[in-house]
Design a protein around this motif. Structure first.
Motif, mmCIF file in Angstrom:
data_model
loop_
_atom_site.group_PDB
_atom_site.id
_atom_site.type_symbol
_atom_site.label_atom_id
_atom_site.label_comp_id
_atom_site.label_asym_id
_atom_site.label_seq_id
_atom_site.Cartn_x
_atom_site.Cartn_y
_atom_site.Cartn_z
ATOM 1 N N GLY A 1 0.815 -1.210 0.000
ATOM 2 C CA GLY A 1 0.000 0.000 0.000
ATOM 3 C C GLY A 1 0.844 1.254 0.000
ATOM 4 O O GLY A 1 1.211 1.782 -1.038
ATOM 5 N N GLY A 2 1.190 1.739 1.186
ATOM 6 C CA GLY A 2 2.037 2.915 1.307
ATOM 7 C C GLY A 2 3.086 2.696 2.376
ATOM 8 O O GLY A 2 3.050 1.700 3.104
ATOM 9 N N TRP A 3 4.028 3.641 2.466
ATOM 10 C CA TRP A 3 5.061 3.550 3.493
ATOM 11 C C TRP A 3 5.287 4.942 4.079
ATOM 12 O O TRP A 3 4.988 5.957 3.449
ATOM 13 C CB TRP A 3 6.362 2.989 2.914
ATOM 14 N N GLY A 4 5.784 4.988 5.316
ATOM 15 C CA GLY A 4 6.041 6.259 5.976
ATOM 16 C C GLY A 4 7.492 6.671 5.800
ATOM 17 O O GLY A 4 8.396 5.894 6.093
ATOM 18 N N PHE A 5 7.732 7.893 5.304
ATOM 19 C CA PHE A 5 9.109 8.276 4.964
ATOM 20 C C PHE A 5 9.964 8.636 6.174
ATOM 21 O O PHE A 5 11.181 8.744 6.076
ATOM 22 C CB PHE A 5 9.147 9.389 3.918
ATOM 23 N N GLY A 6 9.361 8.834 7.329
ATOM 24 C CA GLY A 6 10.122 8.888 8.570
ATOM 25 C C GLY A 6 10.954 10.126 8.824
ATOM 26 O O GLY A 6 11.866 10.082 9.650
ATOM 27 N N VAL A 7 10.625 11.236 8.160
ATOM 28 C CA VAL A 7 11.332 12.485 8.428
ATOM 29 C C VAL A 7 10.440 13.370 9.289
ATOM 30 O O VAL A 7 9.300 13.676 8.897
ATOM 31 C CB VAL A 7 11.698 13.225 7.127
ATOM 32 N N ASN A 8 10.926 13.799 10.436
ATOM 33 C CA ASN A 8 10.163 14.690 11.307
ATOM 34 C C ASN A 8 10.278 16.114 10.759
ATOM 35 O O ASN A 8 11.032 16.941 11.278
ATOM 36 C CB ASN A 8 10.690 14.613 12.740
ATOM 37 N N TRP A 9 9.507 16.387 9.710
ATOM 38 C CA TRP A 9 9.660 17.669 9.008
ATOM 39 C C TRP A 9 9.097 18.840 9.802
ATOM 40 O O TRP A 9 9.393 19.996 9.500
ATOM 41 C CB TRP A 9 9.031 17.597 7.617
#
Length: 284
Positions: free
Chosen positions: A62-70
């Motif tokens: 499905g989707g994935w989380g890019f994991g950057v605390n922007w």
């Protein structure tokens, strides 16, 4: 479009193998990818090992989380940004090209313009890295009035405003995480959805709303399974998304205490059955 499971969205803690089994047994066609776990498995075994897990289960990513605390400090942001190319490369190699993030509807620290400029700058750097590896990023707007009423400064909380933010990022690979709950609570219209193109929609969350409560009074953490109440016109929304050519995951996010209290197989099955009802009603 395909019926997708996010285990965390229905209160299930599961590793990749457990999630794949739950998705398959409940009748889902897809499952969100935990890129951190995928990276660990690829390091311990191989990238092909991870691919084979999904292929053997017959489940799409499905989707994935890019994991950057922007939204965080400069130190946190740049530390995450440094790790992003490797994550994006792995997700691409695995064949998962949709990633998402939430954009807050208000701020106590930044005016609208300050928040806009900050968000565009931070998200643009993320989007540029993602684009190199072929990824699209969906921005989720937060619709409920109750989620912003106590904040000092309002920000982008509607579908149109989030489309504007995506355009301002300017990299061409940023669109919406379209959530039917947030669409409903920010009082967008069905005609607004008809104006979307397939490239505008990166990812979809689906849910229903408690009956007898005005949209402005709805609480973000209290929702319902898809087609549970009929408050949100899911049949029409899914038909429109299908009609514009959206071909990505549709993921239930009901925030239901009843579902969260079920055993994982029962929770996955109940959620899948609600999604099957939407599919049948929409003729998909």
């Amino acid at each position: 479009m395909f019926k997708n499971l996010s285990t965390g969205a229905i209160g299930i803690q599961a590793d990749m193998k457990e999630g794949l089994a739950l998705a398959k047994n409940a009748g889902f066609e897809g499952l969100d990818l935990n890129i951190g776990e995928a990276s660990q498995l690829a390091e311990e075994h191989s990238v092909q090992y991870v691919k084979d897990l999904w292929a053997d289960a017959g489940i799409a990513m499905g989707g994935w989380g890019f994991g950057v605390n922007w939204r965080g400090s400069d130190a946190d942001y740049y530390a995450g940004l440094a790790l992003l190319p490797a994550r994006a490369e792995l997700a691409a190699e695995l064949g998962c090209f949709r990633t998402t993030t939430v954009v807050g509807p208000a701020s106590n620290d930044m005016t609208y313009q300050e928040n806009w400029d900050f968000s565009v700058k931070r998200l643009r750097a993320v989007a540029e890295i993602l684009k190199v590896h072929g990824h699209s990023m969906g921005l989720e707007f937060i619709g409920p009035a109750t989620s912003r009423k106590s904040a000092k400064h309002l920000f982008a909380y509607s579908m149109d405003a989030m489309l504007g933010l995506a355009a301002a990022v300017g990299t061409g690979n940023v669109g919406l995480l379209f959530d039917t709950w947030h669409w409903y609570t920010c009082r967008s219209t069905v005609d607004d959805v008809r104006k979307l193109s397939a490239s505008d929609v990166v990812y979809v969350h689906i849910n229903d709303a408690p009956a007898g409560i005005d949209p402005d009074e709805q609480i973000d953490s209290i929702r319902c399974l898809p087609a549970e109440t009929g408050v949100i016109p899911l049949t029409e929304l899914m038909q429109i998304l299908d009609g514009i050519g959206y071909d990505g995951p549709v993921t239930p996010e009901p925030f239901s205490k009843e579902v969260n209290n079920m055993e994982p197989p029962d929770a996955a099955k109940a959620t899948a059955e609600s999604l099957n009802k939407v599919w049948k009603n929409a003729g998909l």
